[in-house]
Motif scaffolding. Structure first.
Motif, PDB file in Angstrom:
ATOM      1  N   SER A 123      -5.899 -15.759   0.549  1.00 58.48           N
ATOM      2  CA  SER A 123      -5.304 -16.125   1.835  1.00 58.48           C
ATOM      3  C   SER A 123      -5.521 -14.966   2.790  1.00 58.48           C
ATOM      4  N   LYS A 155      -7.142 -23.628   0.571  1.00 60.00           N
ATOM      5  CA  LYS A 155      -8.077 -23.785   1.685  1.00 60.00           C
ATOM      6  C   LYS A 155      -8.310 -22.453   2.397  1.00 60.00           C
ATOM      7  N   TYR A 193      -8.150 -20.369   5.498  1.00 62.99           N
ATOM      8  CA  TYR A 193      -7.418 -20.350   6.756  1.00 62.99           C
ATOM      9  C   TYR A 193      -7.680 -19.061   7.515  1.00 62.99           C
ATOM     10  N   GLU A 210      -3.979 -19.886  11.592  1.00 61.83           N
ATOM     11  CA  GLU A 210      -3.765 -21.154  10.885  1.00 61.83           C
ATOM     12  C   GLU A 210      -2.780 -20.990   9.735  1.00 61.83           C
ATOM     13  N   TYR A 211      -2.910 -19.899   9.006  1.00 59.92           N
ATOM     14  CA  TYR A 211      -2.032 -19.694   7.842  1.00 59.92           C
ATOM     15  C   TYR A 211      -0.597 -19.417   8.267  1.00 59.92           C
TER      16      TYR A 211
END
Length: 200
Positions: A8, A171, A173, A177-178
């Motif tokens: 992430s 996904k 990110y 976005e995260y």
């Protein structure tokens, strides 16, 4: 917790572990407890904490079965079995660092492969304790009288709903976005968010 994933933007990949991680740890730990039915603490640490890719989930379940079979056939005490298994696991995982003598441990001036392996071994237990505390804190999982990690009987429907509806894919990110995902109070939807549940 269900949004926490590796990799992430908060925990980006390094060059030495690129492509290794594709997992939402709490989601897969919950799945492991649900599928296996009961896990000892040492199994939770050895197999749950060391999972790095959800695609390997079925292999992890098989490894647990083999681990139990080996202990039973050879009459190995649970604590010794865990210790021997994890020491071998850590030695294999970091074999390249050990061979190149890249074994310095933070907060110590000494360099030894024994100290390095022992530190990595202890780290698994530390992470395992933290994961287990957070997971039991949800009420979805409990430690029973036999000291096994199990799904709370009253929360099986909640667990099944989560496992069937939360995406397993980590996904890619951006930071923006995260952060938006982390603070979205409407995602993921839980069983308790469904008004029909309370209307039955």
């Amino acid at each position: 917790m269900l949004k926490y994933q590796l990799p992430s933007p908060l925990f980006p990949e390094r060059q030495d572990n690129k492509g290794m991680f594709n997992i939402k740890p709490y989601l897969e730990l919950l799945r492991l407890v649900y599928i296996v039915g009961d896990l000892s603490r040492s199994e939770f640490y050895a197999f749950g904490v060391t999972m790095t890719d959800y695609h390997d989930f079925d292999k992890t379940v098989e490894r647990i079965k083999e681990y139990r079979k080996e202990a039973k056939q050879n009459h190995i005490h649970a604590r010794k079995h865990y210790h021997d298994y994890m020491m071998k696991y850590v030695s294999n995982l970091y074999s390249d660092k050990i061979e190149s003598d890249d074994v310095k441990v933070r907060e110590t001036k000494s360099k030894s492969s024994e100290k390095f392996i022992k530190t990595k071994f202890n780290n698994v237990g530390d992470y395992g304790n933290a994961f287990l505390r957070y997971l039991t804190g949800t009420g979805l999982v409990v430690v029973n009288k036999k000291l096994q990690v199990v799904v709370a009987p009253s929360r099986e429907d909640d667990v099944e709903y989560i496992l069937n509806n939360v995406s397993r894919e980590a996904k890619r990110y951006s930071n923006t976005e995260y952060n938006k995902l982390l603070f979205d109070v409407n995602y993921p939807k839980l069983l308790s968010d469904n008004p029909n549940v309370f209307c039955k």
